[in-house]
Design an enzyme around this catalytic site. Structure first.
Site, PDB file in Angstrom:
ATOM      1  N   ARG A 144       0.824  -1.220   0.000  1.00 18.69           N
ATOM      2  CA  ARG A 144       0.000   0.000   0.000  1.00 18.69           C
ATOM      3  C   ARG A 144       0.857   1.269   0.000  1.00 18.69           C
ATOM      4  NH1 ARG A 144      -2.263  -3.836  -1.047  1.00 18.69           N
ATOM      5  NH2 ARG A 144      -4.186  -4.678  -0.156  1.00 18.69           N
TER       6      ARG A 144
ATOM      7  N   SER B  15     -11.733  -0.800   2.711  1.00 13.76           N
ATOM      8  CA  SER B  15     -11.037  -1.083   3.972  1.00 13.76           C
ATOM      9  C   SER B  15     -10.376   0.184   4.493  1.00 13.76           C
ATOM     10  CB  SER B  15      -9.982  -2.174   3.763  1.00 13.76           C
ATOM     11  OG  SER B  15     -10.591  -3.401   3.421  1.00 13.76           O
TER      12      SER B  15
ATOM     13  N   GLU C  93      -5.658   3.403   5.452  1.00 10.09           N
ATOM     14  CA  GLU C  93      -5.409   3.383   4.013  1.00 10.09           C
ATOM     15  C   GLU C  93      -6.116   4.528   3.297  1.00 10.09           C
ATOM     16  OE1 GLU C  93      -6.450  -0.328   2.269  1.00 10.09           O
ATOM     17  OE2 GLU C  93      -4.813  -1.407   3.215  1.00 10.09           O
TER      18      GLU C  93
END
Length: 298
Positions: free
Chosen positions: A170, A221, A292
């Site tokens: 990520r 998420s 995130e």
């Protein structure tokens, strides 16, 4: 010429446009100029104009991993998904512009019996956003199939090698180099059986529909998975499934999703709920939960 008239030479311009219309959270205040550039050359000129006028800007794709401030933004949002969305398949290679839908590309690859994008078949974002955050699922990610990224910086376009872009879980170099603009990417796929690809995508779609709150405004998420425990399981162990602050709620369906439960949540509601979860995770388990969600706070 007014500022709007100057910008309209190079694209479609919406003034005082509510950002809640352009994010999957359905959260965000008005922006002075919301711009769809006609092409790359128009984009470059738009950036020059904004620089001349000292107006701040953000580049946006499909708004699927974004939390916007509720305050007015006295600058510009440049959206690439309406015009920079061409893609090309050459044997087992895919070249796609930044505005292309990940879901659409995964379907197009499947039609051509090419494997490698199945993990992206449920990610409701664009190529640009996915390359920015190295989006992934099912133990695969963009970096695993990436051959090169077309980048605009210092008014020049160039293809950059993934090894020079600091890709990891990520993460990419674009997160530190905010003035680098992703224009597209080149990906290497693998010939495979179309039926098997389709069945895998279908089974994952069914699993997502059953396990994720896709019927409610959210940004996917919220937290990265720590090494020791899945983020959803940690949030659940904290007893925070269903916990609500204002209109923001930890999903009852999936504890790593924060949903805009009544479509009245504010940016601050979401931030406060994220902060609560992070604080509890640190206090009770010594775990630093990293979000995130990209925040556009002005």
């Amino acid at each position: 010429m007014t500022m709007k008239e100057r910008l309209e030479v190079y694209g479609t311009v919406l003034c005082e446009e509510p950002m809640k219309k352009h994010t999957t959270y359905r959260i965000g205040g008005p922006v002075d100029y919301y711009i769809y550039p006609k092409n790359e050359m128009a984009l470059m000129r738009i950036l020059q104009i904004l620089k001349e006028e000292k107006l701040p800007y953000y580049i946006l794709g499909r708004g699927s991993n974004i939390l916007c401030s509720d305050a007015p933004f006295h600058g510009a949002i440049i959206n690439l998904d309406r015009t920079l969305n061409d893609f090309f398949f050459e044997d087992d290679h895919l070249i796609a512009q930044a505005g292309c839908s990940l879901i659409n590309l995964s379907v197009e690859a499947m039609k051509r019996s090419l494997s490698g994008l199945e993990f992206a078949s449920g990610i409701p974002g664009s190529i640009g956003g996915a390359l920015y955050m190295n989006a992934g699922a099912y133990k695969s990610d963009m970096a695993s199939i990436l051959k090169g990224v077309l980048v605009l910086h210092d008014q020049k376009m160039e293809w950059m090698d993934p090894k020079d872009l600091d890709y990891s879980y990520r993460h990419s170099a674009f997160q530190k180099n905010k003035d680098w603009i992703i224009l597209g990417g080149c990906f290497h796929l693998q010939p495979s059986d179309q039926k098997e690809i389709r069945e895998l995508m279908d089974s994952r779609r069914t699993r997502r529909m059953e396990s994720q709150p896709l019927e409610m405004p959210c940004a996917g998420s919220v937290f990265r998975n720590p090494a020791s425990i899945p983020a959803w399981k940690l949030v659940e162990q904290l007893g925070l499934r269903g916990h609500q602050i204002g209109g923001a709620q930890v999903s009852l369906k999936h504890a790593n999703f924060i949903v805009n439960a009544d479509r009245k949540a504010t940016c601050q509601d979401v931030l406060d709920l994220i902060q609560l979860i992070q604080t509890r995770a640190k206090e009770e388990y010594g775990i630093d939960l990293i979000t995130e969600v990209e925040r556009l706070i002005w």
